[in-house]
Design an enzyme around this catalytic site. Structure first.
Site, PDB file in Angstrom:
ATOM      1  CB  SER A 123       4.294   3.116   7.266  1.00 50.17           C
ATOM      2  OG  SER A 123       3.221   3.886   6.803  1.00 50.17           O
ATOM      3  CD  GLN A 133       4.412   7.015   7.558  1.00 50.11           C
ATOM      4  OE1 GLN A 133       3.636   7.171   6.610  1.00 50.11           O
ATOM      5  NE2 GLN A 133       5.575   6.405   7.428  1.00 50.11           N
ATOM      6  CE1 TYR A 140       3.925  11.438   0.135  1.00 48.20           C
ATOM      7  CE2 TYR A 140       5.166  10.033   1.627  1.00 48.20           C
ATOM      8  CZ  TYR A 140       4.270  10.165   0.591  1.00 48.20           C
ATOM      9  OH  TYR A 140       3.719   9.052   0.005  1.00 48.20           O
ATOM     10  CB  CYS A 196       4.484  -8.267  -8.559  1.00 46.18           C
ATOM     11  SG  CYS A 196       3.049  -8.410  -7.467  1.00 46.18           S
ATOM     12  CB  ALA A 242      -6.164 -19.994 -12.203  1.00 45.07           C
ATOM     13  CE  LYS A 275      -2.255  -1.320 -27.445  1.00 43.21           C
ATOM     14  NZ  LYS A 275      -2.307  -2.758 -27.676  1.00 43.21           N
ATOM     15  CD  GLU A 300      -7.999  -5.344 -20.170  1.00 48.86           C
ATOM     16  OE1 GLU A 300      -8.593  -5.267 -19.087  1.00 48.86           O
ATOM     17  OE2 GLU A 300      -8.060  -4.491 -21.055  1.00 48.86           O
TER      18      GLU A 300
END
Ligand code: FAD
Ligand code: NAP
Ligand code: SF4
Length: 686
Positions: A39, A114, A179, A350, A397, A578, A669
């Site tokens: 699922s 499910q 859950y 990943c 790519a 930052k 990014e």
């Protein structure tokens, strides 16, 4: 050997994976093989034409050879929702689109829905056994009173009934992950003093009653899979004896198959990320299998047929669930059956396009297969006008572009200046815990052979050579160059580039400053602080690093077990300019694992850093307003990247028909998800 059923036995893969391709026949359920698509929430239900898209998505997996599909979670009522619900007769028609499509694709494939009641994790109006907020929820759930518990039970039974009406072959009840059902089971979230709380018999009453009512509602022939929290990874979670008691109780109430689940979403132990060893949790499944007579499903990090075969042939489970691997390659099972294992596009765990999307409210897809969940929108149709295409750069790519274009019938030549394909994935795969990335390179290498792509390695393409060959189109996928920040002393001998560190070309000292704390800065910090075997390849190291006791199974598998982290003998400073929290750019569902690991290894995380200069004394910087000199031996630069596109400019000047893709198109990014997605979409249209 006599061949009795050529459709099954003649395929060479069957001799390689005999257990995987042995049908399961218990009298109550017949499955054509042992592969289950587990699922997975896709988010498609909320998209335009969502159920039509789901129907095509599941049908593609049914055609791909899997024995049984378990859908993403569907709520039994409004209070249980994180996606879609099945609670009224008018909800049935759209589910029928799915069951009809799957059964039309292959009548032998079973599809189970499910039933997921999210309980305290539901959006909107969460409910639970007690008003106790989950660490990852926004709201405190409202405590259900006894009459509301009865209503919930009726809703589960009604939902299963409607699933049957919609043409499903069965349902799965999820009783884990934090859950609703699982929150009844543990004392942490169940403080009730009535018959639904207190002793374990009382705490398991609700999940067991759900099983009982569903069986009563659907009759004997319908598959009911019950997913138990085999190891919930909670401090003070379920003891092994309680897991067994629950499993036996649902077996007695008529479950057809037991499925195993590991962890709650709020737990801080990784169970599916790429640094988790393959089939890590199957020893638990094996133990539970010995306690019951029902078939049992193993799950988590089973991503290739050889892993599945090993689990099954060693008697660790009767069935294997592969969820994300079916996103990565809908044809996985057929390829295994046909002896084409090396053509499988492997899930590298990943989470970047699946779980990270789910938890950000975006439709699911897959980093290595952008068609996943986009089957109606992205297709690789044969071309009617074949072209000769040069692709320069065999990173993610270029590889994606070349293989999609070649699959469609174009004549593709692929250049790379390096001696191997893979681009930056050749660096990624060297990071401990990212070994799976080499599977993507293996997949593309095989597809280059299968598709007859003209691969030219060790060949630096130039505008002049490309022009000479007169290609119809040139695709520049030359990737990036690491950014060299403008800091005084950046050319000092103690400054090294991340590429030189990961490839081992330059030594790293005992005291290290890392400039830049993006994905690569974190990976480099992992690389230089790592010691011993990679946890991803060694279950004992993994168990030690994350504080799991597989053998004694204390409550939750983790209670009272301290993580033991071995680190290289180095002092490491990981820095960014930052002032924001470190590691914000990391994956939503995996970033925490990297932050915890580096913290446990004693890495100093410094933010709000103003770099001043690098000299023999070390790195001079103002850190959160204070001037400091970090006396480091090595400064590793991981300060982002810039597009490498001189070739593109040269080709444009020469009037060649040229396009950019991947890092060469845009370095900001950039990640492999974007590179592969963009390249595949471009190649689908050329
Ligand atoms: P590249 O991978 O850089 O490939 C470009 C290729 O072009 C190279 O092979 C190069 O040799 C070749 N080339 C350049 N010029 C020429 C020329 N003139 N002629 C011929 N060939 C040429 N991304 C993720 O999504 N998830 C991760 O977990 C992740 N981890 C990473 C870890 C590390 C350590 C690194 C370094 C990167 C990681 N990335 C990750 C980033 C990801 O690898 C890149 O986003 C991706 O590789 C970009 O793909 P690309 O094809 O555009 O470029
Ligand atoms: P990145 O994520 O953009 O991070 C670059 C880092 O360098 C930031 O910490 C940035 O922070 C700093 N920086 C930028 N310009 C600088 C400058 N001029 N001087 C000093 N510091 C500077 O890039 P990356 O780490 O190179 O990663 C490249 C891509 O690969 C990313 O898109 C990433 O998503 C992907 N990747 C992903 C993963 C993963 O696990 N998903 C792992 C590795 C790589 P400050 O500006 O605050 O200093
Ligand atoms: Fe697997 Fe990554 Fe694809 Fe998710 S996005 S299915 S984890 S390869």
């Amino acid at each position: 050997m006599a061949i009795t059923n050529p459709a099954i036995t003649e395929k060479p893969g069957h001799t390689k994976y005999p257990t995987l391709f042995t049908p399961l026949d218990t009298g109550r359920v017949h499955l054509k093989n042992r592969a289950v698509m587990g699922s997975m929430h896709t988010g498609l239900e909320s998209e335009e034409n969502g159920f039509e898209r789901l129907a095509i998505y599941y049908a593609e997996r049914a055609r791909g050879g899997v024995g049984m599909i378990i859908t993403g979670g569907i709520a039994p009522n409004r209070s249980g929702g994180i996606g879609s619900k099945l609670s009224e007769p008018e909800d049935v028609a759209r589910h029928r689109l799915i069951t009809e499509a799957v059964h039309a694709a292959d009548p032998l494939v079973k599809i189970c829905m499910q039933i997921l009641h999210a309980g305290p994790l539901a959006r909107g109006n969460p409910v639970g056994p007690s008003p106790i907020k989950s660490r990852i929820a926004k709201e405190v759930p409202r405590e259900l009173d006894e009459s509301e518990i009865e209503e919930q039970l009726d809703d589960f039974a009604q939902c299963a009934n409607l699933a049957k009406e919609a043409g499903y072959d069965g349902v799965e009840i999820i009783s884990s992950a934090g859950y609703l059902l699982s929150t009844f089971l543990v004392e942490k979230t169940n403080r009730r003093t009535d018959k639904w709380g207190g002793s374990f018999e009382n705490r398991m009453r609700f999940p067991v009653e759900v099983m009982r009512r569903i069986r009563k509602a659907v009759g004997d022939d319908f598959i009911v899979i019950f997913r138990v929290p085999a190891m919930d990874m909670l401090q003070g979670g379920l003891s092994w004896e309680e897991v067994v008691m629950l499993t036996k109780a649902v077996e007695a109430e008529g479950a057809t198959i037991i499925n195993c689940h590991f962890t709650w979403h709020e737990s801080q132990v990784p169970t599916i990320a790429t640094m988790v060893p393959r089939a890590a949790f199957t020893s638990v499944t094996e133990r539970l299998r010995k306690e019951i007579t029902l078939p049992i499903i193993a799950s988590n990090r089973i991503n290739m047929p050889e892993v599945a075969e090993e689990v099954l042939s060693q008697g660790k489970a009767d069935l294997v669930a592969m969820a994300r691997p079916m996103l990565a390659d809908a044809e996985l099972v057929n390829k295994a059956a046909e002896g084409r294992t090396d053509e499988i596009n492997t899930c590298i765990a990943c989470n970047q396009a699946c779980l990270d999307h789910t938890f950000s409210g975006k439709p699911t897809s897959c980093l290595v297969n952008p068609r996943a969940c986009h089957e109606t929108l992205l297709n690789y149709e044969p071309t009617r006008a074949p072209k000769s295409i040069a692709v320069v750069g065999a990173g993610p790519a270029g590889l994606a572009y070349a293989t999609v274009a070649a699959e469609r019938g174009h004549d593709v030549t692929l250049f790379d200046a390096a001696s191997e394909i893979g681009g930056q994935f050749n660096l990624a795969k060297r990071i401990p815990g990212k070994e799976e990335f080499s599977e993507t390179i293996r997949y593309f290498a095989r597809m280059i052979e299968v598709l007859g792509i003209d691969l030219r390695l060790n060949t630096k393409a130039t505008a002049a050579t490309l022009k000479d060959e007169n290609f119809d189109e040139v695709i520049v996928a030359t990737g990036i160059a690491p950014r060299i920040p403008d800091i005084e002393g950046i050319d000092h001998p103690k400054v090294v580039a991340y590429i030189d560190v990961i490839t081992g070309r330059k030594p790293v000292g005992k005291t290290v400053a890392i400039i830049g704390a993006g994905g690569i800065g974190f990976d480099v910090a992992e690389f230089v602080t790592h010691s011993g075997p990679s946890a991803a390849l060694n279950i004992d190291v993994f168990a030690k690093e994350w504080g799991i006791d597989f053998e004694n199974h204390p409550r939750g598998g983790v209670t009272g077990v301290e993580p033991v982290v071995e680190a290289a003998d180095r002092t490491v400073y990981l820095m960014q300019r930052k002032p924001t929290a470190m590691g914000r750019s990391l994956g939503r569902t995996t970033g925490w694992t990297h932050r915890i690991t580096l913290k446990r290894r004693g890495v100093h995380m410094l933010r709000g850093v103003e770099y001043q200069k690098i000299d023999d004394d070390g790195l001079h910087a103002i850190i959160e307003g204070e001037a400091r000199v970090l006396d480091v031996d090595t400064v590793i630069v991981c300060a982002g990247q810039e597009s490498l596109r001189t070739l593109y400019d040269d080709l444009e000047n020469e009037g060649v028909n040229v396009s950019l893709v991947g890092g060469a198109y845009e370095a900001v990014e950039l990640d492999a998800k974007r590179a592969i997605d963009q390249a595949s979409r471009m190649a689908a249209k050329v």
